[in-house]
Design an enzyme around this catalytic site. Sequence first.
Site, short mmCIF file in Angstrom:
data_model
loop_
_atom_site.label_atom_id
_atom_site.label_comp_id
_atom_site.label_asym_id
_atom_site.label_seq_id
_atom_site.Cartn_x
_atom_site.Cartn_y
_atom_site.Cartn_z
N ASP A 1 -12.48 -13.95 -1.17
CA ASP A 1 -13.08 -12.97 -2.09
C ASP A 1 -11.99 -12.09 -2.71
OD1 ASP A 1 -14.75 -11.18 -3.33
OD2 ASP A 1 -15.98 -10.76 -1.57
N GLY B 1 -16.46 -15.12 -11.35
CA GLY B 1 -16.44 -15.86 -12.61
C GLY B 1 -15.28 -15.51 -13.53
N ASP C 1 -22.44 -10.03 -7.80
CA ASP C 1 -23.33 -10.13 -6.65
C ASP C 1 -24.80 -10.13 -7.06
OD1 ASP C 1 -20.92 -9.86 -5.44
OD2 ASP C 1 -21.55 -8.32 -4.03
C1 GAL Z 1 -18.44 -9.08 -2.50
C2 GAL Z 1 -18.97 -10.50 -2.50
C3 GAL Z 1 -20.17 -10.52 -1.58
C4 GAL Z 1 -19.76 -10.09 -0.19
C5 GAL Z 1 -19.07 -8.72 -0.23
C6 GAL Z 1 -18.48 -8.33 1.11
O1 GAL Z 1 -17.34 -9.01 -3.33
O2 GAL Z 1 -19.29 -10.90 -3.78
O3 GAL Z 1 -20.71 -11.82 -1.55
O4 GAL Z 1 -18.90 -11.05 0.35
O5 GAL Z 1 -18.05 -8.71 -1.18
O6 GAL Z 1 -17.85 -7.10 1.08
#
Ligand code: GAL
Length: 510
Positions: A248, A290, A311
């Site tokens: 991430d 994306g 998200d």
């Molecule tokens: C976001 C991600 C989520 C989750 C979250 C955790 O950036 O898109 O799916 O993993 O972080 O902090």
Amino acid sequence: MRLSIIPFLLCLLPAFAQQAELRTPPPGKAPRINGPSVYGVRPGKPFLYRIPCTGERPVRFTAKGLPQGISLDGATGILSGKVPARKGEYRVQLGASNGAGKDGRLLRIVVGDTLALTPPMGWNDWYTHYTRITDKLMRQGADAMIASGMADAGYQYVNIDDCWSRKAGSTDPEIGGEPRGPNGEILTNARFPDMKGLTDYIHSKGLKAGIYSSPGPATCAKFVASWQHEEQDARTFAAWGFDFLKYDWCTYGSIAKEKSLVAFQTPYKLMGGILPRLDRDVVFNLCQYGMGDVWKWGAEVGGHSWRTTGDLGLEKDSRLPGFYTIGLRNAKLHEFAGPGRWNDPDYLLIGTVGDARNQSAPPKPVALTADEQYSYMSMWSLMAAPLFYSGDMNHLDELTLNILTNTEIIAINQDALGRQAHIVRQNEDELVLVKPLEGGAVAFGLFNLSQAPRKMRVTAKETGIKDGRELRDAWRQKVAGKMGVDFEATVARHGVEVFIAPVQGRRQTR
Ligand code: GAL
């Protein structure tokens, strides 16, 4: 005052007054082997596959034509071992029998370069447990995946999201402490006392385990991540026994000063180069919302799937619920998906789920009607999206399981041709998605985006299904009639109907 509340109550009616129809018929007593017809593994790597199969237990499993090094536990249906070091394809004849009947099914095991030949399926804890995730909750997730029948329908990965490592600067003994050991190895927080023990537990059930990190110094929830420890962390994840990595972007923005394509690609290329050199297969999920049109290059840098949007849990409802907005964005990217390379529009948020904007609140039933939830699952299945449930595994109610475990719907998602449905019609009121399937079969979904039930019509030409071909109602798992010059169905408000034209002369695809 009283009068002004009436329109408000009326608009709640569709959500609450509706008697939810359970569309998926209960599985029969006789065994029925589900899951994909093809499975990819790299040469010489460990192999683990629990044959997804519904039917009354005990079931006796058989497997003929297995590659050398793989054996079957006939009582559990778990295939395990290490595949040969040479590339090749093995046509394995699976069998399952019990007192009520038997079933057989071909599984092609492809020893080669490509993993995730069909979209990965499983559970990710994020939208239920957020910063509270523990080893115990992950084990409960694995237990529920088996007990609920989800694994029998094909769900396989049990994936930890953010918050398993240590939070720099935290004085909370459960999550704080030195983030890395004397040799720079990443350390778990006190809620994960034994990562190897956890993956052993998940693997003992024939399921697979996933982990999460960021290429930045910290994760999005500010826990320690892999910046400047990429190779070391990847080795640690493999040594712990993980089979899946979600990577991430999060704080990598502070490292990548510019917003160029090269900057977007660099951290993923680095990790994507490391993972195939490990001594176990790790499916690689890119999470960077994306940026830089990741769908155009995600596979080139070693990704097997990539989030195409922000998200879903944070997406505000508009005229339509948020999943429709995200789904419609993802649906446009159909040409970029294929075996081993999937567009990921984020998790399935149906049933009982936590609130991404108020993470400390306990999970509660989502504000979607049953029809909307059936649409969500249908859209993800037709789009060949990874199917990760992220709701509460300890509160799987009848409707949620009915939506998550329809084996004909899942078969559309897991089809070996690996095509994402394309849009043949999209306007204010209607969306029609068509997904070509292996052997000339075709699935299509009629989505009613309007505020009232509606008759929807598609032509044989739009679907590519010839006049006269039989159609199955995939949700209700029964014959629906024949395609004529066109075909019409009544679709509920924000709801869906999904049909399959099976390969002629062959038993229903699944
Ligand atoms: C976001 C991600 C989520 C989750 C979250 C955790 O950036 O898109 O799916 O993993 O972080 O902090």
